[in-house]
Scaffold this motif. Sequence first.
Motif, short mmCIF file in Angstrom:
data_model
loop_
_atom_site.label_atom_id
_atom_site.label_comp_id
_atom_site.label_asym_id
_atom_site.label_seq_id
_atom_site.Cartn_x
_atom_site.Cartn_y
_atom_site.Cartn_z
N ASP A 202 8.40 39.74 48.59
CA ASP A 202 7.21 38.89 48.65
C ASP A 202 7.43 37.92 49.81
N ALA A 285 4.53 42.12 47.78
CA ALA A 285 3.48 41.23 47.28
C ALA A 285 3.00 40.29 48.37
N LYS A 288 3.87 34.82 46.49
CA LYS A 288 5.13 34.70 45.78
C LYS A 288 4.99 35.18 44.34
N ILE A 289 5.92 36.03 43.91
CA ILE A 289 5.91 36.52 42.53
C ILE A 289 6.43 35.42 41.62
N LYS A 290 5.63 35.00 40.68
CA LYS A 290 5.98 33.89 39.79
C LYS A 290 6.68 34.41 38.53
N SER A 292 7.30 34.73 34.69
CA SER A 292 6.38 34.73 33.56
C SER A 292 7.11 34.30 32.30
N MET A 298 11.82 41.92 35.48
CA MET A 298 10.87 42.38 36.48
C MET A 298 11.43 43.66 37.10
#
Length: 403
Positions: A202, A285, A288-290, A292, A298
């Motif tokens: 990302d 991505a 930015k991949i947050k 969860s 992931m």
Amino acid sequence: MATQRHVALYVTGSIAVYKALALTRLLIKSGAAVRVVMTKAAEAFVTPLSFQILSKNAVATDMFAGADVKAVDHIELADWTDLAVVAPATADIIGKLANGIADDMASLTLMATTAPKLIVPAMNQHMLDNPATKRNIATLQKDGLTVMEPDNGFLAEGYQGRGRMPEPETIMQRIETLNPQTTPLTGKNVIVTAGGTRERIDPVRFITNDSSGKMGYAIAEEMAQRGADVTLISAPTKLAPPAGVAMVDVLTTEDLADAVTSAFKQADILVMAAAVADFKPISSADQKIKKSADNDEMTIKLTKTADILKRVAQMKRPGQLTVGFAAETQNLLDNAQKKLISKQLDLLIANDVSKPGVGFNGDTNQVTILQPDQAPIKTTLADKHVIAKQVVDQISQRVQKEG
């Protein structure tokens, strides 16, 4: 060294001044004519008379001495010089040279000298690692000066560290590489790759490896010193570009593949020292991949990156040499031999990066050099510049053998 080559030796204020006496002796024995310039700080450690006796020439110390009424002393000496060697080179003289300061006989004469310059730093590790010193050394290299890497060892302050002046014999070896002469690599178009490629996950994360680029940069520098026309295609590193080398910056494996295949058409030699990422995310991505709160895991799906050496093998024409690298952690020779054959390489440089002091992100390396028609050559653990010289020696012999 060519007989009666003119070497100007600049001696500055370091406890390592005593080594400059031995260096003077070795230069004289090699057939060089030597003239010495000393700073006032250097005179605090060794008297000019010592250098005068060894060199059989007066020692320059004062820019206002006016020793020759028919000439401007510093210009006369600068014009006389075929090679300028600053050994030991303190942080002070390095800073002066990098910033154009000429306020004593040494810095003034060096400013006027157009001949090649070899800088041999000698100082405490903390001074060497100071950001200002690093910037100044990088500036000197960018300006085309050759800067030797200081040795590790017991410092004058009583502890181990980097900053020791290399031994006179080691300096002489580097001086020999600066001696203008024709080598089997003179005029050869050489591509060297270095550094670790990056593959984006990302905008703030990527896949890469521990490569510092030092091995590739050292090989590029050694090639250039032997007269090759070198293009260094580099993934991100923290290293200053070697003097006399054309730089091409890349980021991803595909960037590197495009740059290599484009340049290879005109190349005589390719040295693939870069640590290429073998896999990349299938998709990157945009944001930015947050994290969860509902999921502690992931999954990232990966796919193979471009096989650059396979592409090159399909393009290779008679007379072109290709050199690959293999970083292994097990079955070194078996895996390396398979790669040597499958990639149609002329040489393969293999190392076991699971061993201490070998491979990624360090100053030392130990390699095994494989060729299709020779027994493997195993080097000892040594500084990467030493390993680079041994690798380039083998490439040079291969060039000679194949005409």
